[in-house]
Design a protein around this motif. Structure first.
Motif, PDB file in Angstrom:
ATOM      1  N   ALA A  98       0.726  -1.143  -0.102  1.00  0.00           N
ATOM      2  CA  ALA A  98       0.133  -0.012  -0.020  1.00  0.00           C
ATOM      3  C   ALA A  98       0.920   1.285   0.146  1.00  0.00           C
ATOM      4  O   ALA A  98       0.499   2.293  -0.721  1.00  0.00           O
ATOM      5  CB  ALA A  98      -0.965  -0.210   1.067  1.00  0.00           C
ATOM      6  N   VAL A  99       1.653   1.180   0.606  1.00  0.00           N
ATOM      7  CA  VAL A  99       2.845   2.384   0.971  1.00  0.00           C
ATOM      8  C   VAL A  99       3.768   2.579  -0.426  1.00  0.00           C
ATOM      9  O   VAL A  99       3.917   3.607  -0.861  1.00  0.00           O
ATOM     10  CB  VAL A  99       3.888   2.303   2.096  1.00  0.00           C
ATOM     11  N   ARG A 100       4.178   1.501  -1.002  1.00  0.00           N
ATOM     12  CA  ARG A 100       5.182   1.419  -1.942  1.00  0.00           C
ATOM     13  C   ARG A 100       4.652   1.526  -3.305  1.00  0.00           C
ATOM     14  O   ARG A 100       5.352   1.408  -4.539  1.00  0.00           O
ATOM     15  CB  ARG A 100       6.248   0.550  -1.946  1.00  0.00           C
ATOM     16  N   THR A 101       3.388   1.418  -3.621  1.00  0.00           N
ATOM     17  CA  THR A 101       2.644   1.438  -4.827  1.00  0.00           C
ATOM     18  C   THR A 101       2.906   2.434  -5.514  1.00  0.00           C
ATOM     19  O   THR A 101       3.407   3.804  -5.169  1.00  0.00           O
ATOM     20  CB  THR A 101       1.263   1.192  -4.845  1.00  0.00           C
ATOM     21  N   GLY A 102       3.138   2.496  -6.862  1.00  0.00           N
ATOM     22  CA  GLY A 102       3.389   3.717  -7.861  1.00  0.00           C
ATOM     23  C   GLY A 102       2.586   5.004  -7.384  1.00  0.00           C
ATOM     24  O   GLY A 102       2.918   6.096  -7.512  1.00  0.00           O
ATOM     25  N   ASN A 103       1.423   4.673  -7.260  1.00  0.00           N
ATOM     26  CA  ASN A 103       0.472   5.817  -7.150  1.00  0.00           C
ATOM     27  C   ASN A 103      -0.266   5.613  -5.426  1.00  0.00           C
ATOM     28  O   ASN A 103      -1.665   5.183  -5.413  1.00  0.00           O
ATOM     29  CB  ASN A 103      -0.474   6.053  -8.075  1.00  0.00           C
ATOM     30  N   PRO A 104       0.286   5.538  -4.294  1.00  0.00           N
ATOM     31  CA  PRO A 104      -0.171   5.419  -3.289  1.00  0.00           C
ATOM     32  C   PRO A 104      -1.527   6.369  -2.801  1.00  0.00           C
ATOM     33  O   PRO A 104      -1.512   7.618  -3.133  1.00  0.00           O
ATOM     34  CB  PRO A 104       0.850   5.596  -2.261  1.00  0.00           C
ATOM     35  N   VAL A 105      -2.431   5.624  -2.422  1.00  0.00           N
ATOM     36  CA  VAL A 105      -3.340   6.279  -1.707  1.00  0.00           C
ATOM     37  C   VAL A 105      -3.547   6.464  -0.203  1.00  0.00           C
ATOM     38  O   VAL A 105      -3.402   5.351   0.380  1.00  0.00           O
ATOM     39  CB  VAL A 105      -4.878   5.673  -1.889  1.00  0.00           C
ATOM     40  N   SER A 106      -3.413   7.637   0.294  1.00  0.00           N
ATOM     41  CA  SER A 106      -3.033   7.934   1.719  1.00  0.00           C
ATOM     42  C   SER A 106      -3.892   6.965   2.544  1.00  0.00           C
ATOM     43  O   SER A 106      -3.499   6.549   3.418  1.00  0.00           O
ATOM     44  CB  SER A 106      -3.330   9.519   1.876  1.00  0.00           C
ATOM     45  N   ALA A 107      -5.312   7.120   2.164  1.00  0.00           N
ATOM     46  CA  ALA A 107      -6.464   6.276   3.078  1.00  0.00           C
ATOM     47  C   ALA A 107      -6.067   4.901   3.033  1.00  0.00           C
ATOM     48  O   ALA A 107      -6.279   4.265   4.150  1.00  0.00           O
ATOM     49  CB  ALA A 107      -7.845   6.570   2.617  1.00  0.00           C
ATOM     50  N   GLU A 108      -5.652   4.517   2.057  1.00  0.00           N
ATOM     51  CA  GLU A 108      -5.369   2.831   1.954  1.00  0.00           C
ATOM     52  C   GLU A 108      -4.059   2.428   2.628  1.00  0.00           C
ATOM     53  O   GLU A 108      -3.945   1.405   3.493  1.00  0.00           O
ATOM     54  CB  GLU A 108      -5.234   2.464   0.543  1.00  0.00           C
ATOM     55  N   ALA A 109      -2.966   3.450   2.562  1.00  0.00           N
ATOM     56  CA  ALA A 109      -1.793   3.456   3.216  1.00  0.00           C
ATOM     57  C   ALA A 109      -1.893   3.489   4.648  1.00  0.00           C
ATOM     58  O   ALA A 109      -1.344   2.688   5.609  1.00  0.00           O
ATOM     59  CB  ALA A 109      -0.683   4.159   2.638  1.00  0.00           C
TER      60      ALA A 109
END
Length: 202
Positions: A98-109
């Motif tokens: 969730a944190v290292r994805t190319g386009n992280p979504v703050s809520a998901e992280a």
């Protein structure tokens, strides 16, 4: 657990500048069958603080430091308690993704790292599923055969290859799922395959 502390000490110097959180009071005494997990809680808490500040690049660096410490002692920790290790390992995989994805979504992280901290603090408690809505059990609550889940992932990839940004994550999840499936751990294998299917839009 001295290896965890030693590994953490080796990692601390290059990343000190991005540490933004005060270690929670409960982290100082977080002892489980796996030993003292407070160094890992400190890294996860720092990651969460950086996400809350909106500094996803620093959060990515911090969760990578967490991953290095966790992986350094994986074999020893797993030998102490496979079940508890598995709970934390599942949560860590989701948080890292969730944190290292190319386009992280703050809520998901935020949700994934919060779940990781909860798993570290109490690895016996069930950890909320993050990032997957795919069913992994039958009508009686039993895990689906992991071979069937793997077949579903492969069929989804063949029908619609993932975008380049997701390919690495899908491959990693599929690899972890196959590893757990080969170990007859359908529950954890299904979870990895379900996450891969979610990335594939299934």
């Amino acid at each position: 657990m001295n290896r965890i502390l030693l590994t953490l000490a080796c990692l601390a110097l290059p990343i000190t500048a991005i540490s933004t959180n005060v270690v929670p009071a409960n982290a100082a005494a977080t002892m489980t069958e796996l030993g003292d997990l407070s160094p890992l809680i400190a890294l996860a808490s720092d990651t969460l603080g950086l996400i809350n500040r909106g500094d996803m690049a620093a959060a990515s660096a911090r969760i990578t430091s967490f991953e290095s410490v966790w992986n350094a002692d994986a074999s020893a920790l797993r030998a102490l308690s496979n079940d508890k290790w598995g709970v934390i390992d599942d949560a860590s995989d989701k948080a890292i993704a969730a944190v290292r994805t190319g386009n992280p979504v703050s809520a998901e992280a935020t949700a994934a790292v919060t779940a990781l901290i909860a798993a570290l603090e109490n690895p016996l408690a069930p950890v909320a599923a993050v990032g997957s809505a795919t069913a992994v059990t039958d009508a009686n609550g039993r895990p689906l055969p992991c071979e069937d889940m793997l077949a579903a992932v492969r069929a989804a990839v063949a029908a619609s290859p993932p975008a380049a940004a997701d390919q690495t994550r899908v491959d990693a999840l599929q690899g972890k799922g196959i590893e757990r499936c080969n170990a007859d751990d359908d529950r954890r294998a299904d979870d990895f395959f379900a996450q891969a299917l979610t990335l594939l839009g299934k």
